[in-house]
Motif scaffolding. Sequence first.
Motif, PDB file in Angstrom:
ATOM      1  N   UNK A 437       0.822  -1.251  -0.043  1.00  0.00           N
ATOM      2  CA  UNK A 437      -0.216   0.054  -0.006  1.00  0.00           C
ATOM      3  C   UNK A 437       0.803   1.333  -0.071  1.00  0.00           C
ATOM      4  N   UNK A 438       1.965   1.184  -0.706  1.00  0.00           N
ATOM      5  CA  UNK A 438       2.886   2.311  -0.261  1.00  0.00           C
ATOM      6  C   UNK A 438       3.191   3.166  -1.703  1.00  0.00           C
ATOM      7  N   UNK A 439       2.600   2.579  -2.709  1.00  0.00           N
ATOM      8  CA  UNK A 439       2.826   3.238  -4.104  1.00  0.00           C
ATOM      9  C   UNK A 439       1.486   2.682  -4.940  1.00  0.00           C
ATOM     10  N   UNK A 440       1.187   3.795  -5.897  1.00  0.00           N
ATOM     11  CA  UNK A 440       0.476   3.677  -7.086  1.00  0.00           C
ATOM     12  C   UNK A 440       1.302   2.861  -8.235  1.00  0.00           C
ATOM     13  N   UNK A 441       0.451   2.394  -9.341  1.00  0.00           N
ATOM     14  CA  UNK A 441       1.409   1.689 -10.409  1.00  0.00           C
ATOM     15  C   UNK A 441       1.861   2.951 -11.073  1.00  0.00           C
ATOM     16  N   UNK A 442       1.280   4.174 -11.197  1.00  0.00           N
ATOM     17  CA  UNK A 442       2.040   5.316 -11.885  1.00  0.00           C
ATOM     18  C   UNK A 442       3.270   5.857 -11.230  1.00  0.00           C
ATOM     19  N   UNK A 443       3.277   5.284  -9.748  1.00  0.00           N
ATOM     20  CA  UNK A 443       4.755   5.770  -9.382  1.00  0.00           C
ATOM     21  C   UNK A 443       5.768   5.028  -9.732  1.00  0.00           C
ATOM     22  N   UNK A 444       5.465   3.701  -9.869  1.00  0.00           N
ATOM     23  CA  UNK A 444       6.268   2.737 -10.716  1.00  0.00           C
ATOM     24  C   UNK A 444       6.758   3.098 -12.072  1.00  0.00           C
ATOM     25  N   UNK A 445       5.742   3.582 -12.701  1.00  0.00           N
ATOM     26  CA  UNK A 445       6.035   4.257 -14.005  1.00  0.00           C
ATOM     27  C   UNK A 445       7.176   5.370 -14.015  1.00  0.00           C
ATOM     28  N   UNK A 446       6.708   6.047 -13.010  1.00  0.00           N
ATOM     29  CA  UNK A 446       7.776   7.082 -12.711  1.00  0.00           C
ATOM     30  C   UNK A 446       9.201   6.815 -12.534  1.00  0.00           C
ATOM     31  N   UNK A 447       9.263   5.840 -11.663  1.00  0.00           N
ATOM     32  CA  UNK A 447      10.506   5.317 -11.248  1.00  0.00           C
ATOM     33  C   UNK A 447      11.492   4.561 -12.697  1.00  0.00           C
ATOM     34  N   UNK A 448      10.616   3.889 -13.480  1.00  0.00           N
ATOM     35  CA  UNK A 448      10.901   3.478 -14.775  1.00  0.00           C
ATOM     36  C   UNK A 448      11.178   4.534 -15.685  1.00  0.00           C
ATOM     37  N   UNK A 449      10.711   5.542 -15.745  1.00  0.00           N
ATOM     38  CA  UNK A 449      10.930   6.936 -16.551  1.00  0.00           C
ATOM     39  C   UNK A 449      12.332   7.582 -15.967  1.00  0.00           C
ATOM     40  N   UNK A 450      12.335   7.663 -14.484  1.00  0.00           N
ATOM     41  CA  UNK A 450      13.380   7.987 -14.139  1.00  0.00           C
ATOM     42  C   UNK A 450      14.903   7.380 -14.568  1.00  0.00           C
ATOM     43  N   UNK A 451      14.695   6.062 -14.363  1.00  0.00           N
ATOM     44  CA  UNK A 451      15.760   5.121 -14.534  1.00  0.00           C
ATOM     45  C   UNK A 451      16.327   5.365 -16.138  1.00  0.00           C
ATOM     46  N   UNK A 452      15.226   5.070 -17.200  1.00  0.00           N
ATOM     47  CA  UNK A 452      15.579   5.227 -18.470  1.00  0.00           C
ATOM     48  C   UNK A 452      16.191   6.583 -18.976  1.00  0.00           C
ATOM     49  N   UNK A 453      15.635   7.673 -18.621  1.00  0.00           N
ATOM     50  CA  UNK A 453      16.154   9.051 -18.944  1.00  0.00           C
ATOM     51  C   UNK A 453      17.385   9.078 -18.317  1.00  0.00           C
ATOM     52  N   UNK A 454      17.800   8.899 -17.135  1.00  0.00           N
ATOM     53  CA  UNK A 454      18.987   9.274 -16.294  1.00  0.00           C
ATOM     54  C   UNK A 454      20.062   8.416 -16.827  1.00  0.00           C
ATOM     55  N   UNK A 455      19.701   7.079 -17.112  1.00  0.00           N
ATOM     56  CA  UNK A 455      20.823   6.104 -17.515  1.00  0.00           C
ATOM     57  C   UNK A 455      21.249   6.570 -19.043  1.00  0.00           C
ATOM     58  N   UNK A 456      20.127   6.902 -19.861  1.00  0.00           N
ATOM     59  CA  UNK A 456      20.493   7.459 -21.087  1.00  0.00           C
ATOM     60  C   UNK A 456      21.421   8.650 -21.121  1.00  0.00           C
ATOM     61  N   UNK A 457      21.190   9.406 -20.197  1.00  0.00           N
ATOM     62  CA  UNK A 457      21.845  10.538 -20.180  1.00  0.00           C
ATOM     63  C   UNK A 457      23.320  10.192 -19.902  1.00  0.00           C
ATOM     64  N   UNK A 458      23.656   9.290 -19.037  1.00  0.00           N
ATOM     65  CA  UNK A 458      24.949   8.822 -18.277  1.00  0.00           C
ATOM     66  C   UNK A 458      25.635   8.176 -19.456  1.00  0.00           C
TER      67      UNK A 458
END
Length: 489
Positions: A437-458
């Motif tokens: 009960x700590x997160x919504x599915x869109x919170x997980x999608x936000x984590x995936x967006x963060x990962x994809x975008x940040x690792x692409x930058x690096x």
Amino acid sequence: MTDDNRVVERSGWAPVRHFAERSVLGLIVVVLFGLAFGVLLVLVRFHWSPLADLDRSVADGLNRWASGSDGVVGVLKQISSFGGRGFMIPLVAVLTVMLLARRRPRPAIYLVVTGAGALLLDPSLKALVGRLRPVVEVPVATAPGNSFPSGHALGSMVVYGMIVLVFLAAVRRPWRPVLIGVAALLVAAIGFTRIALGVHFLSDVLAGWLLGLAWISVTAYAFRIWRREAGHSTPPITAGLEPESGPDLRIAPAEGAVLPHPWAKGAEILVGWVFVFGLLYVVGYSVTRWTPGFDVSFVEWLQGFRTPSLDDLSHFWSKAGDTHTILAVSLIFCSLALAFWRQWRPVLFLALTMIGELTLFLCAAAATGRPRPPVEQLDGQMPTSSFPSGHIAATMCLWTAIAIIAMARIRRPWRWIFPALAVLMPLGVALSRMYRGMHHPTDMMGAALLTAAWITVLWFTIRPNAHAETASEAAVEAAQVARPLEPAR
């Protein structure tokens, strides 16, 4: 030099004489440390009044000083943790694997044998003496078992002492006193914290230090005898236990500049960070103001599967994404990466990945302020908002970065375990966080967006695999260069 000495030098007896002199000196040192510990043991065992009064006075004085500030107690506990088994055993394990990776089995065996001896000495002597721990006016910490000798003092003296002896050969001569001084300061600080926290007497700590010095002296002496019997020279101990291992133990001896034009790269990374944050803010603002219908209904649906067993399993998976686990895995992987591939670039890539993830998560969570799902939350009130999920983002970033680094450097079929972990670990953490009960599915999608975008930058700025094809070749070449330095057997 007398005529007799010249004859000895010409006849080839000089190495034997030097070895004998060092052996006698080493035995004297061992005997002195052992005698000092024995005297202290007898005084404690028979409750010698002056020593007991000194122990009590020091314990009470430091307890009054430490108990007056929660901040001081926190710092003392943190320093003390560097002398605990939970820290030192993984440290020795990682260094042992590193030595084996660098084809140095003798120092690796020395670390294992010496460390195992310390693990056996501590509980054995505590049971033999049976001394109770101090009783102070304001207890600020507790510890199990008996008091004499201090296990933290003994363990830190042995572990950091043997690490210095093994890795001294990799340090340039002017810096060797610095390494010894840092290790001595750390050992002294750990011993001090055990007294200040009220879990040991002064004599417990002194006994731990003396016993630790005696033990590493015995094992170092035995190691030098082993080298002698194997046909190797026995130089002064100030050169390290195995001086010829120096080139193999240096972290990245053949690597050039880690990043060309570091200031330009730093600016690119900063611009990329701002871009990723802006993207997260836009998405987070949108899902906070216009929550999709499936966001809450999916979390509520998961509530129907709750059982005590699944609660425990979800707690386990959640721990796989918390700060302590992520930090531990990162440190272990970076150490092994340096050991096997002798390159700083993949370590820099992983470090920037995790630093960027943490800062992006904290800033995005503070900016969006999204509330947690309106269901029962098994982890209670959390200090950050719901979007994006920090646990999921950290797990995604960590295992994705590890997979990127490992896949380019490992040619064996089992390398596919790393992409599998990059999928399975975040999936397990994501399901557990939503189940609890700590997160919504869109919170997980936000984590995936963060990962994809940040690792692409690096990926485009650091280029972590730019020299991956030469990592193994550099390791082999460095090992071949080091081999002629070894004396013939």
